[in-house]
Design an enzyme around this catalytic site. Structure first.
Site, mmCIF file in Angstrom:
data_model
loop_
_atom_site.group_PDB
_atom_site.id
_atom_site.type_symbol
_atom_site.label_atom_id
_atom_site.label_comp_id
_atom_site.label_asym_id
_atom_site.label_seq_id
_atom_site.Cartn_x
_atom_site.Cartn_y
_atom_site.Cartn_z
ATOM 1 N N ASN A 291 0.830 -1.198 0.000
ATOM 2 C CA ASN A 291 0.000 0.000 0.000
ATOM 3 C C ASN A 291 0.873 1.260 0.000
ATOM 4 O OD1 ASN A 291 -2.406 1.604 0.237
ATOM 5 N ND2 ASN A 291 -3.372 -0.096 1.315
ATOM 6 N N ASP B 255 19.883 -0.587 1.907
ATOM 7 C CA ASP B 255 21.328 -0.522 1.697
ATOM 8 C C ASP B 255 21.891 -1.926 1.457
ATOM 9 O OD1 ASP B 255 20.478 1.947 2.931
ATOM 10 O OD2 ASP B 255 22.595 2.430 3.139
ATOM 11 N N HIS C 150 22.228 2.997 12.978
ATOM 12 C CA HIS C 150 23.395 3.826 13.295
ATOM 13 C C HIS C 150 23.844 3.554 14.725
ATOM 14 C CE1 HIS C 150 22.809 6.139 9.611
ATOM 15 N NE2 HIS C 150 21.514 6.031 9.878
ATOM 16 N N SER D 5 -0.428 -1.265 9.264
ATOM 17 C CA SER D 5 -0.069 0.135 8.998
ATOM 18 C C SER D 5 0.965 0.680 9.979
ATOM 19 C CB SER D 5 -1.313 1.019 9.102
ATOM 20 O OG SER D 5 -2.251 0.661 8.121
ATOM 21 N N ALA E 100 -0.461 -3.209 13.580
ATOM 22 C CA ALA E 100 -0.232 -1.819 13.186
ATOM 23 C C ALA E 100 0.589 -1.087 14.248
ATOM 24 C CB ALA E 100 -1.564 -1.112 12.979
ATOM 25 N N ARG F 155 6.274 -8.105 20.005
ATOM 26 C CA ARG F 155 6.383 -9.418 20.660
ATOM 27 C C ARG F 155 5.241 -10.314 20.183
ATOM 28 N NH1 ARG F 155 10.224 -8.574 24.242
ATOM 29 N NH2 ARG F 155 10.332 -6.746 25.560
ATOM 30 N N ARG G 7 0.323 -14.456 20.301
ATOM 31 C CA ARG G 7 -0.350 -15.748 20.219
ATOM 32 C C ARG G 7 -0.030 -16.402 18.878
ATOM 33 N NH1 ARG G 7 -4.948 -16.164 17.081
ATOM 34 N NH2 ARG G 7 -5.928 -14.233 16.357
#
Length: 198
Positions: free
Chosen positions: A88, A96, A118, A145, A163, A183, A186
């Site tokens: 989307n 990189d 970084h 999203s 999301a 994390r 389930r």
């Protein structure tokens, strides 16, 4: 001598070690900025032209791929996308190094896949010091999203990333994972086949 220096920098990049903008400048011709700009400004009705540009931009692209503009990429040429992919709007690839996306993957708006980070200490960030590790997204993954997937992460087959999640570690197959840091909450089970049915 330049070739030897380039090989040494490429070896450090492959090992996930620090390198700088100046050291990696020889990779600039692999950036596909003009082609990405053209893709993002191609009218919706010109599906064939969009496909041609996508083939020019990406390292490899499968069949029946949908990538809604605008999208952004550091290179573009380090991204591999499988068949039946849906990306989307506002998908960002910080590629990189390699980003490999399997078949039947769906990615919602505003997602960032970044292979590069970084150092914490500011002295190590001189000349845009950074490290890069590849990302792998296996088949049939759905990423919600505004999720961010960080360097070195592998998301296993069939998993769902909620999301807004920040995925800083790999996620096993057939899992629902969410949060900051992301994390597993389930497993995905046969019971999920009945979700949202009459």
């Amino acid at each position: 001598m330049a070739d030897a220096q380039h090989e040494e920098v490429l070896a450090r990049i492959a090992e996930g070690l620090l390198y700088t903008e100046t050291e990696a400048a020889f990779l600039a011709p692999r950036r596909r900025q003009d082609e990405i700009f053209a893709y993002n400004h191609t009218p919706p009705g010109e599906a064939e032209r969009r496909r041609e540009l996508l083939v020019e931009i990406l390292a490899s692209v499968g069949e029946r791929t949908v990538l809604l503009p605008p999208f952004h990429a550091a290179f573009g040429s380090n991204v591999h996308i499988g068949d039946d992919f849906f990306g989307n709007v506002n998908l960002t690839f910080v590629d990189d190094v390699g980003i490999r996306i399997g078949d039947d993957v769906m990615i919602a708006p505003g997602v960032t896949l970044t292979t590069t980070g970084h150092p914490v200490h500011p002295a190590r960030r001189a000349d845009f010091g950074r490290f890069s590790e590849p990302i792998v997204i296996e088949d049939k993954v759905w990423i919600g999203s505004n999720a961010v997937v960080l360097p070195g992460v592998r998301i296993g087959y069939g998993s769902v990333i909620g999301a807004g999640s920040v995925v800083s570690r790999s996620i096993p197959p057939m899992s629902v994972a969410l949060g900051t840091p992301c994390r597993v909450v389930r497993p995905i089970t046969e019971e999920d086949l009945a979700e949202r049915t009459a």
